[in-house]
Design a protein around this motif. Structure first.
Motif, PDB file in Angstrom:
ATOM      1  N   LEU A 200      40.746  28.987  34.919  1.00 30.31           N
ATOM      2  CA  LEU A 200      41.464  29.813  35.889  1.00 30.31           C
ATOM      3  C   LEU A 200      42.348  30.846  35.196  1.00 30.31           C
ATOM      4  O   LEU A 200      42.505  31.970  35.694  1.00 30.31           O
ATOM      5  N   ALA A 201      42.931  30.477  34.047  1.00 30.89           N
ATOM      6  CA  ALA A 201      43.724  31.439  33.296  1.00 30.89           C
ATOM      7  C   ALA A 201      42.851  32.584  32.789  1.00 30.89           C
ATOM      8  O   ALA A 201      43.245  33.753  32.826  1.00 30.89           O
ATOM      9  N   VAL A 202      41.651  32.254  32.325  1.00 33.54           N
ATOM     10  CA  VAL A 202      40.714  33.283  31.864  1.00 33.54           C
ATOM     11  C   VAL A 202      40.311  34.181  33.027  1.00 33.54           C
ATOM     12  O   VAL A 202      40.239  35.412  32.899  1.00 33.54           O
ATOM     13  N   LEU A 203      40.060  33.593  34.187  1.00 37.52           N
ATOM     14  CA  LEU A 203      39.669  34.380  35.357  1.00 37.52           C
ATOM     15  C   LEU A 203      40.776  35.339  35.770  1.00 37.52           C
ATOM     16  O   LEU A 203      40.513  36.504  36.089  1.00 37.52           O
ATOM     17  N   ALA A 204      42.008  34.875  35.773  1.00 35.57           N
ATOM     18  CA  ALA A 204      43.122  35.737  36.169  1.00 35.57           C
ATOM     19  C   ALA A 204      43.266  36.905  35.205  1.00 35.57           C
ATOM     20  O   ALA A 204      43.535  38.041  35.623  1.00 35.57           O
ATOM     21  N   PHE A 205      43.067  36.637  33.924  1.00 36.22           N
ATOM     22  CA  PHE A 205      43.221  37.714  32.954  1.00 36.22           C
ATOM     23  C   PHE A 205      42.065  38.702  33.010  1.00 36.22           C
ATOM     24  O   PHE A 205      42.259  39.913  32.930  1.00 36.22           O
ATOM     25  N   ASP A 226      52.852  42.076  41.591  1.00 40.76           N
ATOM     26  CA  ASP A 226      51.437  42.126  41.269  1.00 40.76           C
ATOM     27  C   ASP A 226      51.196  42.354  39.781  1.00 40.76           C
ATOM     28  O   ASP A 226      50.177  41.946  39.234  1.00 40.76           O
ATOM     29  N   ALA A 227      52.103  43.058  39.109  1.00 44.04           N
ATOM     30  CA  ALA A 227      51.928  43.384  37.703  1.00 44.04           C
ATOM     31  C   ALA A 227      52.048  42.134  36.847  1.00 44.04           C
ATOM     32  O   ALA A 227      52.883  41.252  37.096  1.00 44.04           O
ATOM     33  N   LEU A 228      51.212  42.055  35.831  1.00 43.65           N
ATOM     34  CA  LEU A 228      51.255  40.948  34.865  1.00 43.65           C
ATOM     35  C   LEU A 228      51.140  39.581  35.526  1.00 43.65           C
ATOM     36  O   LEU A 228      51.752  38.606  35.077  1.00 43.65           O
ATOM     37  N   ASP A 229      50.349  39.477  36.600  1.00 43.23           N
ATOM     38  CA  ASP A 229      50.186  38.183  37.249  1.00 43.23           C
ATOM     39  C   ASP A 229      49.520  37.181  36.312  1.00 43.23           C
ATOM     40  O   ASP A 229      49.741  35.967  36.420  1.00 43.23           O
ATOM     41  N   TRP A 230      48.717  37.673  35.361  1.00 36.46           N
ATOM     42  CA  TRP A 230      48.072  36.783  34.401  1.00 36.46           C
ATOM     43  C   TRP A 230      49.091  36.100  33.496  1.00 36.46           C
ATOM     44  O   TRP A 230      48.845  34.992  33.006  1.00 36.46           O
ATOM     45  N   VAL A 231      50.237  36.729  33.266  1.00 31.86           N
ATOM     46  CA  VAL A 231      51.294  36.107  32.463  1.00 31.86           C
ATOM     47  C   VAL A 231      51.837  34.877  33.183  1.00 31.86           C
ATOM     48  O   VAL A 231      52.036  33.821  32.577  1.00 31.86           O
ATOM     49  N   CYS A 232      52.044  35.005  34.486  1.00 36.10           N
ATOM     50  CA  CYS A 232      52.576  33.880  35.269  1.00 36.10           C
ATOM     51  C   CYS A 232      51.614  32.703  35.264  1.00 36.10           C
ATOM     52  O   CYS A 232      52.040  31.548  35.114  1.00 36.10           O
ATOM     53  N   LEU A 233      50.305  32.971  35.415  1.00 36.80           N
ATOM     54  CA  LEU A 233      49.348  31.873  35.437  1.00 36.80           C
ATOM     55  C   LEU A 233      49.242  31.200  34.077  1.00 36.80           C
ATOM     56  O   LEU A 233      49.112  29.981  33.978  1.00 36.80           O
ATOM     57  N   SER A 234      49.331  31.980  33.009  1.00 41.57           N
ATOM     58  CA  SER A 234      49.297  31.400  31.674  1.00 41.57           C
ATOM     59  C   SER A 234      50.499  30.482  31.455  1.00 41.57           C
ATOM     60  O   SER A 234      50.367  29.391  30.891  1.00 41.57           O
ATOM     61  N   SER A 325      54.632  35.557  23.405  1.00 38.90           N
ATOM     62  CA  SER A 325      55.853  36.336  23.181  1.00 38.90           C
ATOM     63  C   SER A 325      56.318  37.082  24.439  1.00 38.90           C
ATOM     64  O   SER A 325      57.396  37.675  24.434  1.00 38.90           O
ATOM     65  N   ILE A 326      55.522  37.056  25.496  1.00 44.71           N
ATOM     66  CA  ILE A 326      55.892  37.779  26.724  1.00 44.71           C
ATOM     67  C   ILE A 326      56.804  36.897  27.573  1.00 44.71           C
ATOM     68  O   ILE A 326      56.360  36.083  28.383  1.00 44.71           O
ATOM     69  N   HIS A 327      58.078  37.035  27.353  1.00 47.46           N
ATOM     70  CA  HIS A 327      59.076  36.291  28.128  1.00 47.46           C
ATOM     71  C   HIS A 327      60.412  37.009  27.973  1.00 47.46           C
ATOM     72  O   HIS A 327      60.565  37.933  27.177  1.00 47.46           O
ATOM     73  N   GLY A 328      61.378  36.583  28.747  1.00 51.25           N
ATOM     74  CA  GLY A 328      62.729  37.103  28.616  1.00 51.25           C
ATOM     75  C   GLY A 328      62.827  38.605  28.789  1.00 51.25           C
ATOM     76  O   GLY A 328      62.198  39.219  29.654  1.00 51.25           O
ATOM     77  N   VAL A 329      63.633  39.232  27.901  1.00 56.07           N
ATOM     78  CA  VAL A 329      63.902  40.671  28.003  1.00 56.07           C
ATOM     79  C   VAL A 329      62.637  41.483  27.757  1.00 56.07           C
ATOM     80  O   VAL A 329      62.418  42.513  28.407  1.00 56.07           O
ATOM     81  N   PHE A 330      61.779  41.029  26.835  1.00 53.48           N
ATOM     82  CA  PHE A 330      60.555  41.780  26.568  1.00 53.48           C
ATOM     83  C   PHE A 330      59.654  41.807  27.804  1.00 53.48           C
ATOM     84  O   PHE A 330      59.074  42.850  28.132  1.00 53.48           O
ATOM     85  N   GLU A 331      59.533  40.689  28.489  1.00 46.67           N
ATOM     86  CA  GLU A 331      58.731  40.672  29.722  1.00 46.67           C
ATOM     87  C   GLU A 331      59.334  41.608  30.760  1.00 46.67           C
ATOM     88  O   GLU A 331      58.607  42.343  31.445  1.00 46.67           O
ATOM     89  N   ASP A 332      60.659  41.606  30.885  1.00 43.12           N
ATOM     90  CA  ASP A 332      61.313  42.522  31.834  1.00 43.12           C
ATOM     91  C   ASP A 332      60.997  43.976  31.488  1.00 43.12           C
ATOM     92  O   ASP A 332      60.757  44.799  32.378  1.00 43.12           O
ATOM     93  N   ARG A 333      60.989  44.291  30.205  1.00 45.48           N
ATOM     94  CA  ARG A 333      60.715  45.672  29.794  1.00 45.48           C
ATOM     95  C   ARG A 333      59.259  46.057  30.060  1.00 45.48           C
ATOM     96  O   ARG A 333      58.979  47.205  30.423  1.00 45.48           O
ATOM     97  N   LEU A 334      58.359  45.118  29.885  1.00 44.37           N
ATOM     98  CA  LEU A 334      56.968  45.400  30.231  1.00 44.37           C
ATOM     99  C   LEU A 334      56.833  45.683  31.720  1.00 44.37           C
ATOM    100  O   LEU A 334      56.156  46.628  32.130  1.00 44.37           O
ATOM    101  N   ARG A 335      57.479  44.870  32.531  1.00 46.89           N
ATOM    102  CA  ARG A 335      57.370  45.031  33.982  1.00 46.89           C
ATOM    103  C   ARG A 335      57.970  46.356  34.459  1.00 46.89           C
ATOM    104  O   ARG A 335      57.538  46.905  35.469  1.00 46.89           O
TER     105      ARG A 335
END
Length: 398
Positions: A200-205, A226-234, A325-335
């Motif tokens: 399911l993680a592969v499918l989401a990505f 909606d953005a980076l929904d694959w990050v949440c599933l991972s 590595s996509i978490h915290g402040v870096f994830e916020d900046r990506l979003r």
């Protein structure tokens, strides 16, 4: 008009033109589309070949047969079973495999799709194939991944998920959610559960909503949910690590311990050693930098570990370091579409997408979209433009 003003105008325009329907059918909501609310069949469902479900007695994503185009009592008419059909069942449901499904399964479990050429994954596949006949949620997830891989092989640009992919993906998710609600996780359930979560993680990505760069994030300024929904599933999959424990002594996934170890390789705690000088300069990294004082620290180190690897040596282990590595402040900046964060994601897509097929499917549309977005809204930033097409570093890691 400045780039900032142009961006704000585009945000306001899309916020009004892309707002979803509050009273649309469930299918459109599941597929994240705006429903036109026409009754009894909306245009999106009619075009996709599924029974529109404004009413509750029609299942989600229920196919309409090509022969009749009709549904009976809220369910699609079933096609005539083939003589070589195989049945998969557990205590609550069953699924009939026709010859097409059998062909996809044979290719899926015989090719080590997630890590091509990995002998350990071949061992895992053989065991998962046996389990799939007792756990339909694993069977549906496997079929969905196999169909997605077939789309990867037979399309050169972005393409939308097929009806079959959506059906098996939805069935797997629904059955898995029901399984979690019904009873505690037993020892014999752990391998099929982890196999399903991984699929399911592969499918989401590998299944972005868009087909072209102009339709894709980050160029389209869609809702951040909606953005980076694959990050949440991972992250959701890894949250169950301690419950399932894929490295326990009796786990079929234990042979993948080296891969899991690569995924969890400790990153440096300080400095910029190993990071290409141009990338370090872009991220303002120096010998005293840490993850505490620089939001790009972990992501830059994770990307640096794969940039100079030959494509033939790039496997899922080191590739997953960046996702971690996509978490915290870096994830916020990506979003929020920070340009430096987008460049790091762009470099990762370009490298990882050449070796990992399920990353390539998303990279086909999001990589050009990131480039287009940065060229349009940050064209005055020379440090950012240097990494894009025609930039001075464009060919170094291509």
């Amino acid at each position: 008009m400045s780039s900032a003003c142009a961006e704000n105008a585009l945000v306001q325009k899309r916020s009004t033109t892309q707002r979803r329907s509050r009273y649309g059918c469930r299918n459109c909501k599941l597929r994240k589309l705006k429903c036109d609310e026409s009754r009894p069949h909306c245009k999106k469902c009619r075009a996709f070949g599924i029974a529109c479900n404004f009413v509750f007695n029609i299942p989600d994503l229920q196919p309409i047969t090509a022969e009749t185009g009709m549904t009976v009592r809220g369910k699609a008419e079933l096609q005539r079973p083939v003589a070589s059909a195989v049945w998969t069942a557990d205590q609550s449901t069953f699924y009939q495999l026709n010859t097409k499904c059998q062909d996809f399964l044979t290719r899926y479990y015989g090719s080590s799709l997630l890590s091509p050429g990995d002998p350990n994954m071949m061992h895992v596949n053989r065991r998962l194939l046996q389990l799939a006949f007792a756990y339909p949620y694993l069977m549906h997830a496997s079929l969905a991944v196999a169909l997605t891989y077939d789309r990867h092989l037979n399309t050169s640009v972005g393409s939308r998920r097929s009806l079959d992919e959506c059906y098996h993906w939805y069935q797997s998710t629904a059955l898995l959610n029901r399984r979690f609600r019904e009873r505690p996780i037993n020892a014999e359930d752990k391998d099929p559960l982890w196999g399903t979560l991984a699929a399911l993680a592969v499918l989401a990505f590998s299944s972005p909503e868009a087909c072209t760069p102009e339709e894709s994030w980050p160029f389209t300024l869609s809702d951040q949910t909606d953005a980076l929904d694959w990050v949440c599933l991972s992250k959701g999959k890894m949250a169950l690590w301690h419950v399932v424990n894929p490295l326990r002594p009796d786990s079929v996934f234990r042979v993948m311990a080296p891969t899991f170890a690569q995924m969890n390789t400790p990153l440096p705690q300080r400095g910029a050693n190993g990071i290409p000088r141009a990338v370090a300069a872009l991220c303002l990294l120096h010998e005293a930098s840490t993850a505490t004082d620089n939001p790009y620290f972990e992501a830059a180190h994770a990307v640096a570990q794969i940039l100079d690897l030959p494509d033939t040596r790039l496997t899922t282990g080191p590739v997953q370091l960046f996702i971690r590595s996509i978490h915290g402040v870096f994830e916020d900046r990506l979003r929020t579409r920070d340009p430096v964060a987008l460049v790091l994601l762009y470099l990762w897509y370009r490298k990882a997408g050449r070796s990992i097929w399920w990353i390539e499917l998303r990279a086909r549309v999001e990589c050009p979209s990131i480039c287009l977005y940065l060229q349009r809204y940050h064209k005055g930033d020379a440090a950012v433009q240097a990494f894009l097409l025609d930039g001075v570093f464009a060919e170094r890691w291509s």
